[in-house]
Write a protein that holds these residues in place. Structure first.
Motif, PDB file in Angstrom:
ATOM      1  N   LYS A  94       0.827  -1.210   0.000  1.00 51.10           N
ATOM      2  CA  LYS A  94       0.000   0.000   0.000  1.00 51.10           C
ATOM      3  C   LYS A  94       0.859   1.257   0.000  1.00 51.10           C
ATOM      4  CE  LYS A  94      -3.768   2.342   2.445  1.00 51.10           C
ATOM      5  NZ  LYS A  94      -4.705   2.297   3.588  1.00 51.10           N
ATOM      6  N   GLU A  95       1.919   1.258   0.798  1.00 50.62           N
ATOM      7  CA  GLU A  95       2.828   2.402   0.829  1.00 50.62           C
ATOM      8  C   GLU A  95       3.443   2.668  -0.550  1.00 50.62           C
ATOM      9  OE1 GLU A  95       5.673   2.760   4.260  1.00 50.62           O
ATOM     10  OE2 GLU A  95       4.804   0.820   4.774  1.00 50.62           O
ATOM     11  N   LEU A  96       3.590   1.613  -1.328  1.00 48.29           N
ATOM     12  CA  LEU A  96       4.213   1.723  -2.648  1.00 48.29           C
ATOM     13  C   LEU A  96       3.193   1.963  -3.756  1.00 48.29           C
ATOM     14  CD1 LEU A  96       6.796  -1.190  -2.236  1.00 48.29           C
ATOM     15  CD2 LEU A  96       7.213   1.271  -2.002  1.00 48.29           C
ATOM     16  N   GLY A  97       1.953   2.232  -3.357  1.00 46.88           N
ATOM     17  CA  GLY A  97       0.927   2.543  -4.346  1.00 46.88           C
ATOM     18  C   GLY A  97       0.241   1.335  -4.959  1.00 46.88           C
ATOM     19  N   MET A  98       0.371   0.182  -4.307  1.00 49.10           N
ATOM     20  CA  MET A  98      -0.235  -1.056  -4.824  1.00 49.10           C
ATOM     21  C   MET A  98      -1.217  -1.617  -3.790  1.00 49.10           C
ATOM     22  SD  MET A  98       3.199  -2.933  -6.260  1.00 49.10           S
ATOM     23  CE  MET A  98       4.650  -1.920  -6.549  1.00 49.10           C
ATOM     24  N   GLU A  99      -2.197  -0.830  -3.411  1.00 51.24           N
ATOM     25  CA  GLU A  99      -3.109  -1.220  -2.340  1.00 51.24           C
ATOM     26  C   GLU A  99      -3.843  -2.522  -2.645  1.00 51.24           C
ATOM     27  OE1 GLU A  99      -6.538   0.698   0.573  1.00 51.24           O
ATOM     28  OE2 GLU A  99      -5.737   1.854  -1.107  1.00 51.24           O
ATOM     29  N   VAL A 100      -4.158  -2.757  -3.914  1.00 43.15           N
ATOM     30  CA  VAL A 100      -4.908  -3.959  -4.281  1.00 43.15           C
ATOM     31  C   VAL A 100      -4.102  -5.234  -4.023  1.00 43.15           C
ATOM     32  CG1 VAL A 100      -4.185  -4.029  -6.712  1.00 43.15           C
ATOM     33  CG2 VAL A 100      -6.436  -4.895  -6.064  1.00 43.15           C
ATOM     34  N   VAL A 101      -2.775  -5.117  -3.941  1.00 44.59           N
ATOM     35  CA  VAL A 101      -1.908  -6.280  -3.691  1.00 44.59           C
ATOM     36  C   VAL A 101      -1.637  -6.433  -2.190  1.00 44.59           C
ATOM     37  CG1 VAL A 101       0.232  -7.443  -4.446  1.00 44.59           C
ATOM     38  CG2 VAL A 101      -0.820  -5.730  -5.914  1.00 44.59           C
ATOM     39  N   ASN A 102      -2.197  -5.564  -1.374  1.00 38.63           N
ATOM     40  CA  ASN A 102      -1.787  -5.457   0.028  1.00 38.63           C
ATOM     41  C   ASN A 102      -2.558  -6.357   0.994  1.00 38.63           C
ATOM     42  OD1 ASN A 102       0.149  -3.959   1.680  1.00 38.63           O
ATOM     43  ND2 ASN A 102      -1.658  -3.176   2.745  1.00 38.63           N
ATOM     44  N   ASP A 103      -3.306  -7.336   0.488  1.00 39.16           N
ATOM     45  CA  ASP A 103      -4.090  -8.197   1.377  1.00 39.16           C
ATOM     46  C   ASP A 103      -3.243  -9.286   2.022  1.00 39.16           C
ATOM     47  OD1 ASP A 103      -6.374  -6.780   0.836  1.00 39.16           O
ATOM     48  OD2 ASP A 103      -7.041  -8.116  -0.761  1.00 39.16           O
ATOM     49  N   SER A 104      -3.434  -9.468   3.323  1.00 37.30           N
ATOM     50  CA  SER A 104      -2.759 -10.544   4.039  1.00 37.30           C
ATOM     51  C   SER A 104      -3.492 -11.858   3.821  1.00 37.30           C
ATOM     52  CB  SER A 104      -2.708 -10.226   5.535  1.00 37.30           C
ATOM     53  OG  SER A 104      -4.020 -10.069   6.045  1.00 37.30           O
ATOM     54  N   SER A 105      -2.860 -12.945   4.230  1.00 39.62           N
ATOM     55  CA  SER A 105      -3.506 -14.263   4.187  1.00 39.62           C
ATOM     56  C   SER A 105      -4.414 -14.435   5.396  1.00 39.62           C
ATOM     57  CB  SER A 105      -2.456 -15.379   4.241  1.00 39.62           C
ATOM     58  OG  SER A 105      -1.729 -15.450   3.061  1.00 39.62           O
ATOM     59  N   PHE A 106      -5.469 -15.223   5.216  1.00 40.14           N
ATOM     60  CA  PHE A 106      -6.246 -15.608   6.391  1.00 40.14           C
ATOM     61  C   PHE A 106      -6.236 -17.124   6.549  1.00 40.14           C
ATOM     62  CE2 PHE A 106      -9.978 -15.297   3.330  1.00 40.14           C
ATOM     63  CZ  PHE A 106     -10.337 -16.637   3.345  1.00 40.14           C
ATOM     64  N   PHE A 107      -6.292 -17.528   7.795  1.00 40.11           N
ATOM     65  CA  PHE A 107      -6.534 -18.918   8.169  1.00 40.11           C
ATOM     66  C   PHE A 107      -7.742 -18.866   9.096  1.00 40.11           C
ATOM     67  CE2 PHE A 107      -2.148 -18.691   6.991  1.00 40.11           C
ATOM     68  CZ  PHE A 107      -1.908 -19.872   6.317  1.00 40.11           C
ATOM     69  N   GLY A 108      -8.806 -19.560   8.703  1.00 37.95           N
ATOM     70  CA  GLY A 108     -10.044 -19.463   9.465  1.00 37.95           C
ATOM     71  C   GLY A 108     -10.612 -20.823   9.808  1.00 37.95           C
ATOM     72  N   LEU A 109     -11.679 -20.807  10.586  1.00 33.50           N
ATOM     73  CA  LEU A 109     -12.378 -22.030  10.961  1.00 33.50           C
ATOM     74  C   LEU A 109     -13.757 -22.004  10.311  1.00 33.50           C
ATOM     75  CD1 LEU A 109     -11.809 -24.537  12.760  1.00 33.50           C
ATOM     76  CD2 LEU A 109     -13.091 -23.388  14.572  1.00 33.50           C
ATOM     77  N   ILE A 110     -14.101 -23.110   9.640  1.00 33.52           N
ATOM     78  CA  ILE A 110     -15.379 -23.213   8.931  1.00 33.52           C
ATOM     79  C   ILE A 110     -16.038 -24.555   9.244  1.00 33.52           C
ATOM     80  CG2 ILE A 110     -14.804 -21.646   7.024  1.00 33.52           C
ATOM     81  CD1 ILE A 110     -13.977 -24.079   5.369  1.00 33.52           C
ATOM     82  N   GLY A 111     -17.289 -24.662   8.861  1.00 33.99           N
ATOM     83  CA  GLY A 111     -18.022 -25.916   8.995  1.00 33.99           C
ATOM     84  C   GLY A 111     -18.911 -26.106   7.791  1.00 33.99           C
ATOM     85  N   PRO A 112     -19.663 -27.208   7.746  1.00 35.36           N
ATOM     86  CA  PRO A 112     -20.649 -27.390   6.676  1.00 35.36           C
ATOM     87  C   PRO A 112     -21.734 -26.316   6.758  1.00 35.36           C
ATOM     88  CG  PRO A 112     -20.249 -29.434   7.892  1.00 35.36           C
ATOM     89  CD  PRO A 112     -19.631 -28.331   8.681  1.00 35.36           C
ATOM     90  N   ALA A 113     -22.474 -26.152   5.681  1.00 33.73           N
ATOM     91  CA  ALA A 113     -23.527 -25.130   5.637  1.00 33.73           C
ATOM     92  C   ALA A 113     -24.592 -25.362   6.711  1.00 33.73           C
ATOM     93  CB  ALA A 113     -24.188 -25.129   4.261  1.00 33.73           C
ATOM     94  N   ASN A 114     -25.183 -24.271   7.158  1.00 36.07           N
ATOM     95  CA  ASN A 114     -26.354 -24.302   8.053  1.00 36.07           C
ATOM     96  C   ASN A 114     -26.078 -24.971   9.399  1.00 36.07           C
ATOM     97  OD1 ASN A 114     -28.010 -23.075   6.019  1.00 36.07           O
ATOM     98  ND2 ASN A 114     -28.095 -25.083   5.007  1.00 36.07           N
ATOM     99  N   MET A 115     -24.892 -24.747   9.949  1.00 40.36           N
ATOM    100  CA  MET A 115     -24.659 -25.201  11.320  1.00 40.36           C
ATOM    101  C   MET A 115     -25.566 -24.432  12.274  1.00 40.36           C
ATOM    102  SD  MET A 115     -20.496 -25.654  11.648  1.00 40.36           S
ATOM    103  CE  MET A 115     -20.594 -25.348  13.418  1.00 40.36           C
ATOM    104  N   PRO A 116     -26.037 -25.065  13.351  1.00 41.97           N
ATOM    105  CA  PRO A 116     -26.864 -24.342  14.331  1.00 41.97           C
ATOM    106  C   PRO A 116     -26.135 -23.098  14.841  1.00 41.97           C
ATOM    107  CG  PRO A 116     -26.885 -26.692  14.782  1.00 41.97           C
ATOM    108  CD  PRO A 116     -25.848 -26.476  13.721  1.00 41.97           C
ATOM    109  N   LYS A 117     -26.839 -21.984  14.894  1.00 39.86           N
ATOM    110  CA  LYS A 117     -26.211 -20.718  15.279  1.00 39.86           C
ATOM    111  C   LYS A 117     -25.602 -20.783  16.672  1.00 39.86           C
ATOM    112  CE  LYS A 117     -27.011 -15.736  15.341  1.00 39.86           C
ATOM    113  NZ  LYS A 117     -27.982 -14.638  15.101  1.00 39.86           N
ATOM    114  N   GLU A 118     -26.294 -21.469  17.601  1.00 40.85           N
ATOM    115  CA  GLU A 118     -25.791 -21.545  18.971  1.00 40.85           C
ATOM    116  C   GLU A 118     -24.439 -22.251  19.036  1.00 40.85           C
ATOM    117  OE1 GLU A 118     -28.709 -22.672  17.961  1.00 40.85           O
ATOM    118  OE2 GLU A 118     -30.270 -21.472  18.937  1.00 40.85           O
ATOM    119  N   ILE A 119     -24.303 -23.318  18.243  1.00 41.41           N
ATOM    120  CA  ILE A 119     -23.041 -24.063  18.223  1.00 41.41           C
ATOM    121  C   ILE A 119     -21.951 -23.238  17.547  1.00 41.41           C
ATOM    122  CG2 ILE A 119     -21.903 -26.056  17.151  1.00 41.41           C
ATOM    123  CD1 ILE A 119     -24.315 -27.721  17.866  1.00 41.41           C
TER     124      ILE A 119
END
Length: 306
Positions: free
Chosen positions: A222-247
């Protein structure tokens, strides 16, 4: 599932599916989380690697699993946002067939170059590669990897013609950069950092909201004028679709608690990983934005694999 059943969760072991091989960053993140998460939840948390096809096999398995909270998975940019966009015959839609639980950590990305190039900064690098368009090569961790898409986005933004060379992971790409077989490598910072610290490779820019403490003299894209390239990686936790909201919320809140533990923070620091633990809604929105970005990049760079 009733609210009472959700409140009792968990009553049996939980499985976390990692769609990449043992020993890689994704696998390490899962294992850093699994033991303290098991202690907090009072049930074993088992890490299971289901590898192949740029994360497609493991993520497809997760999408087909029962949505009771006992089969979870690790989401990465490549497996969740890129693979469904650039590979044909992917059977899951990341926005419809998965439940976003939380973004575990953010990890900086980096562009490193070989000393053979004899450049000192990004301006030097762009001068060199633009003078001989098509002459220079960059390494990445495999076709359709986050590093590959980052390299192609860099080309689009800067109107350069760096040639992509796929490797089986970032380690062999970095070795070839050390040997001068490729001029540059786009990578997650943790795997490149030892070579940067030893001055075997030069970091030209990091993709992160601000400069990283381990490389205070290296600017962000971003400092170098390339903001679109400035995204970090994510590591997240996911499950199958429609898991109960409480869980889903119980897991997210427990993970957030785990991410604040000093022992976990110390381990994450070693990977230049910043803990997040955001809400399911926030993480779902991040995945959507990433899918949109990667779809645009793939279309502009004409990237498609069987």
């Amino acid at each position: 599932m009733t609210v009472s059943a959700s409140t009792a969760y968990p009553v049996k072991p939980i499985k976390i599916v990692v769609p990449f091989a043992t020993g890689g960053t994704t696998d390490v993140m899962a294992r850093v989380l699994s033991e303290p998460l098991a202690k907090e939840l009072g049930q074993p948390v088992i890490v299971e690697n289901r590898t192949g096809a740029a994360g497609k096999i493991g993520t497809e398995y997760l999408a087909r699993a029962k949505n009771d909270g006992y089969t979870l998975g690790i989401a990465t940019v490549s497996s969740t946002a890129i693979t469904p966009v650039v590979y044909k015959n992917v059977s899951f839609d990341p926005l419809k067939d998965l439940t976003a639980i939380t973004r575990l950590v953010s990890v900086p990305n980096v562009l490193v170059v070989s000393p053979n190039l004899q450049v000192n900064n990004m301006a030097d690098f762009l001068d060199v590669v633009k003078k001989d368009q098509g002459k220079y090569f960059y390494g990445h961790a495999g076709n359709g990897s986050e590093a590959h898409m980052m390299g192609e986005l860099f080309n689009l933004v800067n109107k350069t013609k760096l040639n992509a060379v796929p490797y089986q992971g970032s380690a062999p790409a970095l070795q070839d950069a050390l040997g001068g077989q490729v001029s540059a490598v786009f990578d997650n910072l943790p795997s490149s950092l030892p070579f940067i610290k030893s001055k075997q490779l030069l970091a030209l820019a990091v993709a992160y909201p601000e400069r990283v403490p381990t490389l205070p003299d290296t600017p962000t894209f971003k400092e170098l004028g390339m903001e679109v390239v400035n995204d970090s990686s994510f590591f997240g936790l996911i499950g199958p679709a429609n898991m109960p909201k409480e869980i889903t919320l119980k897991i997210q809140e427990t993970v957030k608690k785990v991410l604040a533990q000093p022992a976990v923070l110390e381990k994450l620091k070693g990977f230049s990983a910043e803990p997040v633990g955001n809400t399911p809604e926030a993480f779902a929105q991040e995945i959507k934005l990433e899918v949109d970005k990667q779809r645009k990049t793939a279309k502009a760079a004409k990237i498609q694999f069987d």
